[in-house]
Design an enzyme around this catalytic site. Structure first.
Site, PDB file in Angstrom:
ATOM      1  N   THR A 148       0.804  -1.228   0.000  1.00 17.67           N
ATOM      2  CA  THR A 148       0.000   0.000   0.000  1.00 17.67           C
ATOM      3  C   THR A 148       0.835   1.276   0.000  1.00 17.67           C
ATOM      4  O   THR A 148       0.302   2.364  -0.224  1.00 17.67           O
ATOM      5  CB  THR A 148      -0.917   0.050   1.238  1.00 17.67           C
ATOM      6  OG1 THR A 148      -0.107   0.026   2.424  1.00 17.67           O
ATOM      7  CG2 THR A 148      -1.888  -1.118   1.254  1.00 17.67           C
ATOM      8  N   LYS A 149       2.136   1.161   0.248  1.00 15.47           N
ATOM      9  CA  LYS A 149       2.977   2.347   0.392  1.00 15.47           C
ATOM     10  C   LYS A 149       3.132   3.090  -0.938  1.00 15.47           C
ATOM     11  O   LYS A 149       2.868   2.560  -2.012  1.00 15.47           O
ATOM     12  CB  LYS A 149       4.355   1.956   0.933  1.00 15.47           C
ATOM     13  CG  LYS A 149       4.337   1.353   2.334  1.00 15.47           C
ATOM     14  CD  LYS A 149       3.873   2.346   3.364  1.00 15.47           C
ATOM     15  CE  LYS A 149       4.120   1.888   4.786  1.00 15.47           C
ATOM     16  NZ  LYS A 149       3.245   0.798   5.245  1.00 15.47           N
ATOM     17  N   THR A 150       3.595   4.333  -0.853  1.00 18.13           N
ATOM     18  CA  THR A 150       3.816   5.142  -2.059  1.00 18.13           C
ATOM     19  C   THR A 150       4.731   4.415  -3.027  1.00 18.13           C
ATOM     20  O   THR A 150       4.496   4.401  -4.239  1.00 18.13           O
ATOM     21  CB  THR A 150       4.424   6.504  -1.671  1.00 18.13           C
ATOM     22  OG1 THR A 150       3.554   7.151  -0.733  1.00 18.13           O
ATOM     23  CG2 THR A 150       4.589   7.391  -2.892  1.00 18.13           C
TER      24      THR A 150
END
Length: 374
Positions: free
Chosen positions: A191-193
């Protein structure tokens, strides 16, 4: 319409050929552990962040545990941090038998209130662990000043902060998150950038000795095969994940720009809604909207209403760490950190990712306004 809180499938569909080629190259090589793609990715992270050294590991959590060990966050020493964060930001301190010392947060940013750190420093304090949350970095000017004056180590938890940059008052240049303290860490959770297709993490530092220790700690503490200088860990970034992340890193600036555009859509559409508050960006820095949070009246009822309308949301974080059962031994009680407790009851994260459409954001914002009209 359905708006998922997060979906990786749109990005994969857009760049399928590149991802498939990258993964296939690893499969063809047969080198799944510490392959060439891992070194290439570490080099690319150094170039992007400006860090002198980058050491990949298996997860952001492992990165925190390893760096805490290296920096001496153990054996009864005290480390100052925030109670409003994910467990790993504090469990890394506790696992080394150090004592987490909490400082309340700034309600406008959700980051540690740097003005309250100094009062918690004593002769047993060994470090400060700021967490750069959601969209912006902590006040690194104040934190580094306190660390310098009190001879403390600083470990930046930049798990959510890839791409964020801090300039501050006394610098001519912006510095990437994770590169200002003694050591910093990133998470590559999907889910991280900058997220992989599985777990992954990175340690960055500008100190050659700390980097060398990190390289040893990730392979059981070995300076070379079967020669162990430390009792380390088994924590290596999979070659396949490095290959996937290398593809995504090529497009990271574009992804950050798209996230900024999505955040602007939310701000424009929700600006006239009196029942919610949008966090402020403080300090001279470049934010990255990894998460788009609001503070909402009747938060739980709103979240339930959005779910009924097929809109995904999340709550970061429903219970501050000082009230978690695993930290009962610290002796905290309700009311000890009132800002963190208040925010935990009002915060709500809305869907944000580069591939979300303006129509979907419209749908989310209309639903929020409709809820408050009831």
């Amino acid at each position: 319409m359905e708006v998922k809180f997060f979906t990786p499938t749109r990005e994969y569909a857009e760049k399928k050929d590149e991802f498939d080629k990258a993964i296939q190259s690893v499969l063809n090589s047969g080198n799944f552990i510490m392959g060439r793609q891992v070194t290439d990715f570490e080099d690319a992270i150094k170039e992007y962040t400006g860090a002198k050294y980058a050491v990949s590991v298996a997860s952001g959590t492992d990165a925190l545990v390893i760096t805490s060990d290296i920096l001496g966050f153990k054996n009864g020493r005290e480390v100052i941090t925030s109670p409003f964060t994910f467990l790993a930001s504090t469990s890394c301190i506790a696992k080394g038998c150090a004592k987490p010392v909490f400082v309340d947060i700034d309600e406008d940013t959700f980051n540690i209130d740097a003005e309250k750190i100094e009062e918690k420093i004593n002769a047993n304090t060994v470090g400060i662990l700021p967490i750069h949350l959601f969209s912006q970095m902590s006040n690194m000017d104040k934190i580094m000043d306190l660390a310098s004056r009190n001879h403390l180590r600083v470990l930046e938890d930049a798990a959510e902060a890839f791409g964020m940059k801090w300039k501050g008052k006394n610098s001519a240049l912006y510095r990437h998150s994770g590169t200002i303290g003694d050591m910093g860490i990133f998470s590559f959770f999907p889910t991280k950038t900058l997220g992989g297709y599985g777990d992954g993490g990175m340690i960055v530092t500008n100190d050659a000795r700390l980097a060398e220790m990190a390289k040893m700690f990730r392979v059981h503490g070995a300076s070379k095969k079967y020669h162990y200088d430390y009792l380390g860990y088994n924590s290596r970034l999979d070659t396949i994940q490095a290959a996937v992340l290398s593809v995504k890193l090529k497009y990271i600036d574009e992804a950050i720009e798209k996230r900024a555009k999505v955040s602007d859509w939310y701000k424009e559409r929700l600006n006239d809604c009196d029942y919610i508050k949008i966090p402020d960006i403080k300090g001279e820095q470049k934010p990255v909207y990894y998460v788009f949070n609001i503070l909402a009246q009747n938060r739980d009822e709103l979240a339930a209403y959005l779910k009924q309308n097929n809109i995904g949301t999340s709550i970061y974080y429903p219970i501050p760490l000082h009230l978690q059962k695993c930290f009962d031994y610290l002796g905290h009680k309700k009311g000890d950190f009132p800002v963190a407790e208040k925010v935990s009851k009002e915060i709500l994260a809305l869907p944000i990712y580069p591939e979300i459409t303006e129509d979907e954001v419209d749908f989310v914002c209309t639903a929020i306004k409709n809820f408050y009209k009831k």
